[in-house]
Design a protein around this motif. Sequence first.
Motif: not given
Length: 227
Positions: A8-9, A99-100, A123-126
């Motif tokens: 992730a970023y 990207a996450p 939202h699992d990317w956050l």
Amino acid sequence: MTAAALGAYIVFEDEAGFSMTPSRARTWGRRGHTPVVRVRGRSWRRWSIAAMCCYKPGETSRLIYRPRRHRKHKGKGRDSFAWRDYRDLVVRAHIQLQAPIVLIWDILNTHRAAGMRKYAAAHDWLTIIQLPSYAPDLNPVESVWSLLRRGPLANIAFTDDDHLERTLRRGLRHIQLRPDLIDGCLTGAGFTLTDEETSPREIRARSCEPLRLRRQMEHSSTAGGGE
């Protein structure tokens, strides 16, 4: 899970307001003659900027921002960013970065709104991390505001709010094209990037080190003044 494990970023967010009253900074002038910049009186014409500094090891650092113009209406206060505006900005960053995101910001009430928390949980990317109270020195975006106020916004007599907008966008664009400046903002906050996986407990301990040091210095100063 750390940002490195998630791929992730690390994204720091902050917001600031800018009016037609210019920032004062040092400038050149004839010896014995104080430079004078004439400006209009106080004005409600104002812009707010929500900005994100985005970091990931091996990737170019990014600056993403969203402006908002405030319009003064009789009997109403200033416009402000709602939690949906922050959500939309985060979604825009996710699309651009592909990207996450590990989002780090302060404890502003809007940041902690129920709608924002619900969106993050769905939202699992956050992943959202709150900074400690009264700790602007831990946020690299604060250095972006400093670069603007000491640079393109300093000592300028704005003719109207469009002039202010153009100057803000030009200054932000200059920073966007200079990843080294964005990296310098991270360094100024006392952080460095690493590919090593770190436990959440270690992350929290490291992020609180500057805050603990400041509190120790304040305590020492108070103790010394009472003697």
